[in-house]
Write a protein that holds these residues in place. Structure first.
Motif, mmCIF file in Angstrom:
data_model
loop_
_atom_site.group_PDB
_atom_site.id
_atom_site.type_symbol
_atom_site.label_atom_id
_atom_site.label_comp_id
_atom_site.label_asym_id
_atom_site.label_seq_id
_atom_site.Cartn_x
_atom_site.Cartn_y
_atom_site.Cartn_z
ATOM 1 N N GLU A 1 0.840 -1.208 0.000
ATOM 2 C CA GLU A 1 0.000 0.000 0.000
ATOM 3 C C GLU A 1 0.878 1.263 0.000
ATOM 4 O O GLU A 1 0.576 2.247 -0.679
ATOM 5 C CB GLU A 1 -0.923 -0.017 1.221
ATOM 6 C CG GLU A 1 -2.030 -1.062 1.141
ATOM 7 C CD GLU A 1 -2.812 -1.175 2.448
ATOM 8 O OE1 GLU A 1 -4.043 -1.362 2.384
ATOM 9 O OE2 GLU A 1 -2.175 -1.064 3.530
ATOM 10 N N GLY A 2 1.971 1.238 0.759
ATOM 11 C CA GLY A 2 2.893 2.376 0.778
ATOM 12 C C GLY A 2 3.524 2.590 -0.591
ATOM 13 O O GLY A 2 3.702 3.733 -1.041
ATOM 14 N N HIS A 3 3.836 1.468 -1.257
ATOM 15 C CA HIS A 3 4.420 1.537 -2.592
ATOM 16 C C HIS A 3 3.439 2.164 -3.578
ATOM 17 O O HIS A 3 3.832 2.995 -4.424
ATOM 18 C CB HIS A 3 4.797 0.120 -3.035
ATOM 19 C CG HIS A 3 5.412 0.054 -4.405
ATOM 20 N ND1 HIS A 3 6.688 0.480 -4.668
ATOM 21 C CD2 HIS A 3 4.898 -0.389 -5.592
ATOM 22 C CE1 HIS A 3 6.950 0.311 -5.955
ATOM 23 N NE2 HIS A 3 5.883 -0.222 -6.533
ATOM 24 N N GLU A 4 2.171 1.797 -3.465
ATOM 25 C CA GLU A 4 1.137 2.337 -4.359
ATOM 26 C C GLU A 4 0.941 3.834 -4.130
ATOM 27 O O GLU A 4 0.767 4.604 -5.074
ATOM 28 C CB GLU A 4 -0.181 1.579 -4.150
ATOM 29 C CG GLU A 4 -0.146 0.145 -4.665
ATOM 30 C CD GLU A 4 -1.402 -0.632 -4.313
ATOM 31 O OE1 GLU A 4 -2.227 -0.091 -3.509
ATOM 32 O OE2 GLU A 4 -1.569 -1.755 -4.816
ATOM 33 N N ILE A 5 0.978 4.251 -2.866
ATOM 34 C CA ILE A 5 0.840 5.677 -2.548
ATOM 35 C C ILE A 5 2.007 6.468 -3.150
ATOM 36 O O ILE A 5 1.824 7.558 -3.708
ATOM 37 C CB ILE A 5 0.777 5.893 -1.022
ATOM 38 C CG1 ILE A 5 -0.543 5.342 -0.461
ATOM 39 C CG2 ILE A 5 0.908 7.378 -0.677
ATOM 40 C CD1 ILE A 5 -0.625 5.384 1.057
ATOM 41 N N ALA A 6 3.199 5.898 -3.059
ATOM 42 C CA ALA A 6 4.387 6.564 -3.614
ATOM 43 C C ALA A 6 4.242 6.767 -5.119
ATOM 44 O O ALA A 6 4.575 7.842 -5.648
ATOM 45 C CB ALA A 6 5.637 5.742 -3.312
ATOM 46 N N HIS A 7 3.726 5.755 -5.811
ATOM 47 C CA HIS A 7 3.538 5.869 -7.256
ATOM 48 C C HIS A 7 2.465 6.894 -7.597
ATOM 49 O O HIS A 7 2.614 7.679 -8.543
ATOM 50 C CB HIS A 7 3.178 4.504 -7.854
ATOM 51 C CG HIS A 7 4.383 3.719 -8.290
ATOM 52 N ND1 HIS A 7 5.074 3.979 -9.451
ATOM 53 C CD2 HIS A 7 5.041 2.700 -7.688
ATOM 54 C CE1 HIS A 7 6.088 3.147 -9.566
ATOM 55 N NE2 HIS A 7 6.100 2.346 -8.501
ATOM 56 N N LYS A 8 1.379 6.887 -6.834
ATOM 57 C CA LYS A 8 0.318 7.868 -7.068
ATOM 58 C C LYS A 8 0.832 9.293 -6.852
ATOM 59 O O LYS A 8 0.517 10.207 -7.612
ATOM 60 C CB LYS A 8 -0.865 7.599 -6.134
ATOM 61 C CG LYS A 8 -1.676 6.361 -6.475
ATOM 62 C CD LYS A 8 -2.817 6.172 -5.477
ATOM 63 C CE LYS A 8 -3.620 4.917 -5.783
ATOM 64 N NZ LYS A 8 -4.700 4.697 -4.778
#
Length: 290
Positions: A259-266
């Motif tokens: 989830e943290g990785h997805e937030i970083a990409h967003k």
């Protein structure tokens, strides 16, 4: 039209403008007995070569990132700016040296019609400065900014020449060297402008921290992304027309790594969408509690 294409087109304008003016000034100075105009022609000639260097630099800088240059080729811009400054310093030195020689050598008073030539040159060079400096701000190009200040320094030398020739024509005998003194003073202005151009380019090469407004905007935009609770460290460095960002974003410590990785990409995608001048954006995720 991309920023790179816009900057390159503007440089072509500078090359043609400076080439035309160098010919006009040289002929007017020779026929009108004015070394100040000849000094102007010397500067315009060096401007042609420096604008060609800017063109080559901009063309190289727009090349895409590759294995050996993962951040692109934008750093060539401040390097080209250093060379442009060297041209300016060289022309100022030549003008100063020749001015001193002419001051020591008796010669005729400049022809009155040279003032008309200078008046037209001053107006055109200031217009050219406004056009190029506007494009340099639109494209974030340091080398284009240096090219713009070439136009402004040219306008300054022309103003000084106008003043010098006016003094020589008004007071006549004993004031024949007034335009030579004007050229000498103009060389000092050129050196000062050289420093004004050199200093920001040096800061760009050294990754100097001078982007507080952009950092504040990055922080504000980051909070608009769902999952981002705040920001911590934020570093910005400029390469060519792009700004590369290292940002620490604070998220809920209870979410998963995925989830943290997805937030970083967003966050990365959102920042590049809202701030198109950004190049590489590196996001480091920080938990909101330890």
């Amino acid at each position: 039209m991309s920023k790179e294409q816009s900057a390159i087109r503007t440089t072509y304008f500078s090359i043609l403008s400076n080439a035309g003016l160098a010919i006009i000034k040289g002929l007017a100075g020779f026929l009108g007995n004015s070394y100040a105009l000849i000094a102007d022609a010397i500067e315009s000639t060096t401007d042609v070569f420096s604008s060609i260097l800017v063109l080559l630099g901009l063309t190289y800088a727009k090349r895409p990132a590759d294995k050996n240059h993962p951040y692109g080729h934008g750093k060539i811009e401040p390097l080209i700016t250093f060379i442009v400054v060297a041209f300016l310093v060289t022309s100022a030195t030549v003008i100063a040296y020749e001015s001193i020689l002419h001051i020591q050598t008796p010669h005729k008073v400049p022809e009155p019609w040279t003032l008309l030539v200078l008046g037209g040159i001053i107006i055109w060079k200031e217009i050219s400065f406004q056009i190029v400096i506007k494009k340099s701000k639109e494209t974030n190009s340091s080398s284009l900014k240096a090219d713009a200040w070439h136009h402004r320094s040219d306008a300054i030398t022309s103003v000084m020449a106008f003043i010098g020739i006016s003094i020589a024509l008004i007071f006549k005998e004993g004031y024949e060297t007034a335009d030579d003194w004007a050229a000498l003073f103009a060389s000092v202005f050129i050196l000062y402008n050289s420093y004004l151009i050199f200093r920001p380019a040096l800061g760009e090469i050294m990754d100097e921290h001078v982007y507080d407004d952009l950092i504040e905007e990055i922080r504000e935009k980051s909070l608009e992304v769902e999952g981002v609770l705040g920001t911590e460290k934020c570093f910005v460095r400029k390469a060519g027309m792009r700004y590369h960002v290292d940002l620490h974003a604070i998220v809920d410590s209870n979410i998963t790594v995925k989830e943290g990785h997805e937030i970083a990409h967003k966050l990365k995608d959102y920042l590049r969408e809202k701030l198109p001048d950004l190049g590489h954006v590196l996001i480091h995720i920080e938990p909101n509690e330890y």
